[in-house]
Write a protein that holds these residues in place. Structure first.
Motif, short mmCIF file in Angstrom:
data_model
loop_
_atom_site.label_atom_id
_atom_site.label_comp_id
_atom_site.label_asym_id
_atom_site.label_seq_id
_atom_site.Cartn_x
_atom_site.Cartn_y
_atom_site.Cartn_z
N LEU A 128 42.92 30.21 50.92
CA LEU A 128 43.21 31.33 50.02
C LEU A 128 41.92 32.03 49.61
O LEU A 128 40.97 31.39 49.13
N ILE A 129 41.89 33.34 49.77
CA ILE A 129 40.75 34.15 49.35
C ILE A 129 41.11 34.81 48.02
O ILE A 129 42.07 35.58 47.94
N ASP A 130 40.37 34.51 46.99
CA ASP A 130 40.66 35.03 45.66
C ASP A 130 39.90 36.33 45.43
O ASP A 130 38.69 36.33 45.27
N ARG A 131 40.65 37.42 45.43
CA ARG A 131 40.10 38.73 45.10
C ARG A 131 40.97 39.40 44.03
O ARG A 131 41.13 40.61 44.01
N LYS A 132 41.52 38.59 43.14
CA LYS A 132 42.48 39.06 42.15
C LYS A 132 41.89 40.16 41.27
O LYS A 132 40.85 39.99 40.65
N ILE A 133 42.59 41.29 41.23
CA ILE A 133 42.20 42.40 40.37
C ILE A 133 42.84 42.27 39.00
O ILE A 133 42.26 42.62 37.97
N GLY A 134 44.05 41.75 38.96
CA GLY A 134 44.77 41.56 37.71
C GLY A 134 46.00 40.71 37.98
O GLY A 134 46.35 40.43 39.13
N HIS A 135 46.67 40.30 36.92
CA HIS A 135 47.87 39.48 37.05
C HIS A 135 49.09 40.39 37.22
O HIS A 135 49.95 40.49 36.35
N GLY A 136 49.15 41.05 38.36
CA GLY A 136 50.22 41.99 38.63
C GLY A 136 49.94 43.35 38.00
O GLY A 136 49.20 43.45 37.02
N THR A 137 50.53 44.37 38.58
CA THR A 137 50.39 45.71 38.02
C THR A 137 51.33 45.89 36.84
O THR A 137 52.22 45.08 36.60
#
Length: 354
Positions: A128-137
């Motif tokens: 898994l590559i973590d590039r999370k921008i936010g917890h969902g839009t």
């Protein structure tokens, strides 16, 4: 916003040299086959030849990037599945047992699973590559799905990730996605970027019945009426998802690095249209894999004057249609670089093998 637009405009994306096409066509016509007898595979060979010029096309390493994120629109029940399915499917990808994994193994493609904005904190995993921008839009029927800065960060994260993969030797980039509610997001992007009535852009998604489609269209109409955004970046921020923004970034990265990018179905094509509206020359690097059964896909293909290579009735997403096109790219490169010239065959330069 102006700085972002300057940054995107300064990406080193140049159109392919169309003046090369006659020579590439003549080269193919000189192969040991009747001229044009391999049909659209020859068109693909020409496209790859122009993309890779002056080097011969390489197709050994293919990688599918599956970007996953959640959508606030799922709160409005636009999908028959709950938002928790996004995370559950990512777990299946990481276990190697989802449809995408099966097809990736079948065509010898590597898999990169990217958390673009899942609404949960996933435990670390080597796949898994973590590039999370936010917890969902946020819910696009009530407010912009993301800020312009969020859209910029998502585009930039994917540009960096895919550029690094290409620098590491990836020859073919394929894009796919997972995100409950994202067919509604893609329909809104299609509507706003093409001017097509919203009802013509909304389909069954993950399997809605007629009542579900009617409800989904009603939600989409509310969202579309909320904003009059028309510039591609603003439209992406208003109605897009983190995974859609990252797919758009992946298209831009592949184009900047002069590599073919294989576009999956409806949602990936919406991302491709965002990328092409941001930088029109990116279209030269897009290979449209298949014609999705999702209603709005034909609108997107028409907006980009694209004719996909396959029509398998797919509407799964996950990059599955893009994966099925990978062997076509390999075959197209092969007829350009490995198929014997007719003159050599007629001259008897290939005697019987001992």
């Amino acid at each position: 916003m102006h700085a972002l637009l300057d940054h995107l405009e300064n990406l080193p994306i140049t159109a392919v040299d169309r003046s090369l096409e006659p020579a590439l066509r003549a080269r193919l016509d000189g192969k040991a086959k009747p001229p044009g007898s391999l049909g659209r595979l020859e068109d693909l060979a020409v496209q790859l030849g122009m993309i890779w010029h002056p080097a011969p096309p390489r197709t050994k390493r293919a990688m599918v990037f599956v970007f996953a994120a959640d959508h606030g629109l799922a709160e409005d029940n636009v999908s028959p599945y709950p938002a928790s399915v996004t995370q559950a499917m990512v777990n299946a990808y990481l276990a190697g047992c989802a449809g995408m994994n099966v097809l990736a193994r079948a065509v010898t493609a590597e898999v990169s699973v990217v958390d673009a904005g899942i609404a949960a904190d996933l435990p670390p995993h080597p796949g898994l590559i973590d590039r999370k921008i936010g917890h969902g839009t946020r819910n696009a029927s009530r407010e912009p799905a993301m800020s312009l800065d969020d859209a910029r960060r998502a585009l930039g994260a994917a540009i960096a990730l895919v550029s690094e993969a290409i620098d590491g030797g990836v020859d073919i980039v394929a894009i796919g996605e997972m995100g409950i509610g994202n067919t509604t997001s893609a329909a809104l992007l299609t509507h706003r970027l093409t001017g097509t009535p919203i009802d013509e852009c909304v389909g069954r998604g993950a399997g809605l019945d007629d009542a579900g489609v009617a409800h989904k269209r009603a939600v989409a109409r509310i969202a579309a009426a909320r904003s009059d955004a028309s510039a591609p970046l603003e439209v992406l921020a208003d109605f897009g998802g983190y995974e859609i923004a990252m797919m758009a970034g992946a298209v831009l990265a592949a184009a900047a690095k002069r590599r073919p990018v294989v576009i999956d179905g409806f949602i990936a094509s919406a991302a491709a249209l965002v990328a092409v509206r941001l930088h029109p020359a990116a279209l030269d690097y897009c290979v449209f894999s298949h014609r999705s059964a999702e209603r709005g896909h034909a609108v997107l293909l028409g907006a980009m004057s694209a004719t996909p290579y396959l029509n398998l009735g797919f509407r799964l997403g996950e990059g599955t249609g893009a994966l099925m096109a990978v062997p076509l790219l390999r075959a197209a490169a092969g007829i350009l670089t490995e198929l014997a010239d007719l003159s050599d065959v007629l001259a008897g330069r290939f005697g019987p093998r001992p």
